[in-house]
Motif scaffolding. Structure first.
Motif, mmCIF file in Angstrom:
data_model
loop_
_atom_site.group_PDB
_atom_site.id
_atom_site.type_symbol
_atom_site.label_atom_id
_atom_site.label_comp_id
_atom_site.label_asym_id
_atom_site.label_seq_id
_atom_site.Cartn_x
_atom_site.Cartn_y
_atom_site.Cartn_z
ATOM 1 N N THR A 6 0.840 -1.198 0.000
ATOM 2 C CA THR A 6 0.000 0.000 0.000
ATOM 3 C C THR A 6 0.875 1.248 0.000
ATOM 4 O O THR A 6 1.717 1.428 0.876
ATOM 5 C CB THR A 6 -0.921 0.022 1.231
ATOM 6 N N ILE B 205 -4.704 2.643 4.494
ATOM 7 C CA ILE B 205 -6.032 2.141 4.137
ATOM 8 C C ILE B 205 -6.838 1.887 5.406
ATOM 9 O O ILE B 205 -6.298 1.703 6.493
ATOM 10 C CB ILE B 205 -5.943 0.825 3.322
ATOM 11 N N GLY B 206 -8.160 1.882 5.286
ATOM 12 C CA GLY B 206 -9.071 1.358 6.295
ATOM 13 C C GLY B 206 -8.985 1.950 7.676
ATOM 14 O O GLY B 206 -8.637 1.264 8.632
ATOM 15 N N ARG C 271 -12.059 -2.701 8.151
ATOM 16 C CA ARG C 271 -12.237 -1.865 6.959
ATOM 17 C C ARG C 271 -11.022 -1.915 6.044
ATOM 18 O O ARG C 271 -11.105 -1.560 4.872
ATOM 19 C CB ARG C 271 -12.514 -0.418 7.384
ATOM 20 N N TRP C 272 -9.915 -2.359 6.577
ATOM 21 C CA TRP C 272 -8.679 -2.475 5.805
ATOM 22 C C TRP C 272 -8.591 -3.774 5.031
ATOM 23 O O TRP C 272 -7.745 -3.928 4.139
ATOM 24 C CB TRP C 272 -7.469 -2.390 6.749
ATOM 25 N N GLU D 201 -10.521 -5.707 2.797
ATOM 26 C CA GLU D 201 -10.718 -5.779 1.354
ATOM 27 C C GLU D 201 -9.659 -4.986 0.591
ATOM 28 O O GLU D 201 -9.098 -5.493 -0.386
ATOM 29 C CB GLU D 201 -12.131 -5.295 0.985
ATOM 30 N N PRO D 202 -9.331 -3.745 1.012
ATOM 31 C CA PRO D 202 -8.247 -3.040 0.301
ATOM 32 C C PRO D 202 -6.910 -3.777 0.355
ATOM 33 O O PRO D 202 -6.160 -3.778 -0.625
ATOM 34 C CB PRO D 202 -8.168 -1.692 1.031
ATOM 35 N N ASP E 111 -7.189 -6.702 -2.012
ATOM 36 C CA ASP E 111 -7.197 -6.198 -3.391
ATOM 37 C C ASP E 111 -5.795 -5.793 -3.824
ATOM 38 O O ASP E 111 -5.381 -6.058 -4.962
ATOM 39 C CB ASP E 111 -8.141 -4.995 -3.510
ATOM 40 N N ALA E 112 -5.050 -5.135 -2.923
ATOM 41 C CA ALA E 112 -3.681 -4.720 -3.259
ATOM 42 C C ALA E 112 -2.811 -5.931 -3.549
ATOM 43 O O ALA E 112 -1.983 -5.921 -4.469
ATOM 44 C CB ALA E 112 -3.088 -3.893 -2.115
#
Length: 400
Positions: A136, A140-141, A149-150, A152-153, A156-157
């Motif tokens: 990242t 994130i999140g 909240r972090w 999925e990002p 995805d990363a």
């Protein structure tokens, strides 16, 4: 350098399918948060290496990816993955159906004042340790870590960089392809390079080179071989040297370097499958490569490589202790320490200028290290080719 003990960090565990995408993500997938001491050498680092037995007792929470709490416990880091398989306490938390596929997914680093998290994708995982690379570029999140909240990002990363994170090269790449960048030091009188190299490796292990550690799982290499070098005198655009290095299969590798004067940067190329014999080396260079060459005295090269990895940038440098002695006159010796850029372990950094800046920093440390031990007093770019030329100039019989 990171000295913030207030920020929190976690090793995030989950099913291996979340890394290799062999099954879809599901809200019911267990996610385990293992709270650990901050592991970054720099803030933020590019690379993080985690030793399980150095973590102490870790607060651990298991949730579903949908946020439902499953269980909590306190688990010693050394008990997380004995034999790289989830240990009994982890198995009890997530259940026997999930536990066999449980692996470290990422290292998660909290940013100051609730600014979210940096995620580091897992690229190597063993019973003793694991290696993570930051995926990242921005935090994130935001919010509590167990709000996920972090998640999925972060996944995805990893998925976006999967080709480099999951392949056997483990996201290595090379800046300045085809060019050697190298500082050199002549060591006089010639030391015991075995003991000298191991002492330097020990110093790097103990953190004496700020921001750097021995390269993960590749910290030390040994080379010993005969070398048959030819001075390439023409055509003008080919000036440099050609050197034959024996291979275990009976063939030779041919190393070519192009330069007129000894310097920091030199163009290089290695051809790996040359089927010739020593008696035909010169003929091969003249007839196959159309080079004008002058034979130089064959020499024995012994080299010990300390591989140094910057946790801050992900760049890897070799610090080599090198001893070359002429086969026909073993008392004629060149002993050197060399520092060379090797490769980079990063998916975020595309700035090759950072290599040059970091090389200058490490070279300053290396000169201080060598000088303090009376091994050298100044740098040089003195090459093997120049050493051999000087030896022949002093004793022409070496070419008889």
């Amino acid at each position: 350098m990171s000295g913030d003990t207030k920020r929190a960090a976690w090793i995030v565990l989950g099913g291996v399918h979340l890394l290799n995408e062999t099954a879809p993500r599901r809200a019911s997938d267990p996610v385990v948060l293992v709270k650990v001491p901050l592991q970054e050498v720099w803030d933020p680092s590019t690379t993080v290496v985690v030793r399980w037995d150095a973590l102490g007792v870790c607060p651990t929470i298991a949730l579903t990816a949908g946020g439902a709490r499953i269980a909590s416990a306190r688990i010693a880091g050394s008990a997380l993955f004995p034999d790289a398989i989830a240990g009994p306490e982890l198995r009890a938390m997530v259940g026997p159906a999930v536990a066999p596929g449980l692996v470290p997914l990422c290292y998660l680093s909290e940013r100051p004042e609730g600014g979210g998290y940096h995620a580091y994708g897992q690229i190597r995982f063993y019973a003793e340790d694991a290696c993570f690379v930051r995926t990242t570029s921005k935090p994130i999140g935001d919010g509590p870590v167990d709000a996920l909240r972090w998640l999925e990002p972060a996944l995805d990363a990893h998925a976006q960089a999967a080709l480099r994170l999951n392949n056997h090269q483990r996201c290595f790449r090379t800046h300045f392809a085809g060019t050697e960048l190298e500082y050199k030091y002549n060591l006089e009188p010639a030391p015991d390079i075995w003991a000298t190299s191991l002492e330097l490796l020990k110093a790097v292990r103990h953190g004496e080179l700020p921001g750097c550690r021995p390269e993960y799982r590749e910290e030390f290499q040994i080379h010993a071989f005969d070398n048959h070098m030819f001075d390439v005198t023409g055509p003008a655009w080919e000036v440099g040297y050609a050197s034959f290095i024996p291979r275990a299969d009976g063939g030779y590798a041919l190393k070519r370097k192009w330069y007129k004067e000894d310097a920091f940067a030199r163009r290089e190329q290695i051809l790996t499958d040359i089927k010739v014999s020593p008696s035909t080396f010169e003929d091969y260079l003249r007839s196959e490569l159309h080079l004008q060459v002058q034979a130089l005295p064959p020499f024995r090269r012994v080299r010990y490589d300390v591989q140094v990895e910057s946790m801050r940038t992900g760049h890897v440098y070799g610090i080599f202790f090198d001893r070359c002695s002429l086969l026909a006159a073993p008392e004629i010796v060149l002993a050197q320490c060399e520092m060379e850029y090797r490769r980079s372990r990063s998916i975020l950094d595309d700035n090759p200028d950072a290599v040059l800046q970091e090389m200058e920093h490490i070279n300053g440390w290396l000169l201080s290290y060598l000088t303090a031990r009376s091994l050298t007093r100044e740098g040089t770019f003195y090459s093997k080719r120049t050493f051999l030329r000087d030896a022949v100039a002093a004793e022409p019989r070496l070419l008889e």
